[in-house]
Write an enzyme that holds these catalytic residues in place. Structure first.
Site, PDB file in Angstrom:
ATOM      1  N   SER A  61       1.031  -1.084  -0.055  1.00 22.79           N
ATOM      2  CA  SER A  61      -0.202   0.103  -0.108  1.00 22.79           C
ATOM      3  C   SER A  61       0.924   1.304  -0.102  1.00 22.79           C
ATOM      4  O   SER A  61       2.082   1.171   0.320  1.00 22.79           O
ATOM      5  CB  SER A  61      -0.798  -0.008   1.350  1.00 22.79           C
ATOM      6  OG  SER A  61      -1.438   1.084   1.548  1.00 22.79           O
ATOM      7  N   TYR A  75      -1.336   0.144  10.791  1.00 23.72           N
ATOM      8  CA  TYR A  75      -1.452  -0.245   9.477  1.00 23.72           C
ATOM      9  C   TYR A  75      -0.222   0.013   8.845  1.00 23.72           C
ATOM     10  O   TYR A  75       0.270  -0.616   7.963  1.00 23.72           O
ATOM     11  CB  TYR A  75      -2.474   0.612   8.896  1.00 23.72           C
ATOM     12  CG  TYR A  75      -2.816   0.156   7.606  1.00 23.72           C
ATOM     13  CD1 TYR A  75      -3.528  -1.247   7.208  1.00 23.72           C
ATOM     14  CD2 TYR A  75      -2.714   1.091   6.141  1.00 23.72           C
ATOM     15  CE1 TYR A  75      -3.750  -1.701   5.735  1.00 23.72           C
ATOM     16  CE2 TYR A  75      -3.007   0.515   4.933  1.00 23.72           C
ATOM     17  CZ  TYR A  75      -3.424  -0.795   4.916  1.00 23.72           C
ATOM     18  OH  TYR A  75      -3.649  -1.161   3.563  1.00 23.72           O
TER      19      TYR A  75
END
Length: 258
Positions: free
Chosen positions: A159, A172
Site C-alpha cells: 500500500s 497499518y
C-alpha cells in the site's frame, strides 16, 4: 497426488496455473480472483469468512457459464492466515489435489484507524498478525512446496501506507512497511530457487476496505480495484529471466502521494 510441474504453462500464458489468493472474499482480493480466472487460472479464493470466498467463486462460475470468460474456475476455502497449522493444512491440500501451487497472492488485510493513545494492544496485534505475520506464514508454507517444484511466484499486496504516513494509522503503517520489507527480503532470498517475489504497492481503491470505514470519502480520488488486479497479472506474465520486485499503482488523483 505427487507434486509435479509437468506441462507447465508458458510464461506469457497464465492458463492452467494454480493460484491461492488470501482475502479473496471481497474488494481487491475478489477482483484479483476474477481477473486470474478470466485468464484461465484455477483460483483458490481464501477468506476468514467462507461466505465471502463462496460469493467470489459463485461469481466466477456465473461468468464462466455465461460465456464471459473462457475458463473461469475457482474454489472457496475458509482460512485464517494467522494460524500456521491451518495454513499448512490448506496449502498441503491444494498441492495434493492439483499437484502444485504456482502463485500465492498475499492480499488479506485489516486496519484500525485510531490515535496511538486509544489504539489497544489487542488491536495493534490483530493488524500486525493479519497484515504482516499472515503473509510470512502463507509464504513460508508455500515456499516449502515451490522449492521442491522448482519455482513459483509470490505477490504481496502492499500500500502507499508502506511509503508514506498519515495520522491515526500506526498499526497499518507498521504492518505495510514491514510487508514491503519482507517482500524485498524474500525476493533476494528466493531467486536462486526460481521463486519470484513481487510487491504491488496500491493506492486508494473503491473497495469496502475504505468505503465502509470512510463513507464520506471522495471516490473520485480512488481507483477501480480492477486496475490494481491488472498489475498483478502484469508481474505474473514476466518471462522466466525477469522479475518485478515492486510496482506502484496509483489513482491519478491519489491524495496520499504527490
Amino acid at each position: 497426488m505427487a507434486q509435479t510441474r509437468s506441462n507447465p504453462p508458458s510464461w506469457h500464458d497464465l492458463h492452467g496455473r494454480i493460484a491461492l489468493v488470501t482475502g479473496g472474499g471481497s474488494g481487491l482480493g475478489a477482483q484479483i480472483c476474477m481477473s486470474l480466472a478470466r485468464e484461465g487460472v484455477h483460483v483458490i479464493a481464501a477468506d476468514l469468512k467462507l461466505e465471502g470466498a463462496e460469493r467470489t467463486a459463485a461469481a466466477i462460475a456465473e461468468r464462466s457459464a455465461g460465456g464471459k470468460d473462457e475458463a473461469g474456475r475457482c474454489e472457496a476455502i475458509a482460512l485464517d492466515v494467522t494460524d500456521s497449522n491451518a495454513v499448512a493444512e490448506a496449502i498441503g491440500r491444494i498441492v495434493q489435489k492439483h499437484g502444485r501451487l504456482d502463485v500465492v497472492v498475499n492480499n488479506a488485510a485489516v486496519d484500525v484507524t485510531e490515535p496511538i493513545d486509544v489504539l489497544t494492544v489487542a488491536e495493534w496485534q490483530r493488524v500486525l498478525q493479519t497484515n504482516l505475520t499472515g503473509p510470512f506464514v502463507v509464504s513460508r508454507h508455500a515456499v516449502m512446496h515451490m522449492k521442491t517444484a522448482g519455482g513459483g511466484h509470490i505477490v504481496n499486496i502492499a500500500s502507499t501506507a508502506s511509503k508514506r504516513a498519515w495520522p491515526n494509522a500506526a498499526a497499518y503503517h507498521a504492518s505495510k512497511w514491514g510487508l514491503l520489507g519482507l517482500s524485498h527480503s524474500l525476493h533476494a532470498e528466493l531467486r536462486p530457487f526460481g521463486i519470484k517475489v513481487s510487491a504491488v504497492v496500491a493506492g486508494g481503491m473503491r473497495t469496502p476496505f475504505l468505503l465502509d470505514r470512510f463513507p464520506g470519502i471522495d471516490t473520485s480520488t480512488l481507483q477501480d480495484p480492477a486496475n490494481v488486479a491488472e498489475s498483478v497479472l502484469f508481474v505474473l506474465r514476466q518471462p522466466p529471466e525477469t522479475v518485478i520486485p515492486e510496482v506502484m499503482v496509483l489513482p491519478m488523483r491519489e491524495t496520499s502521494w504527490p
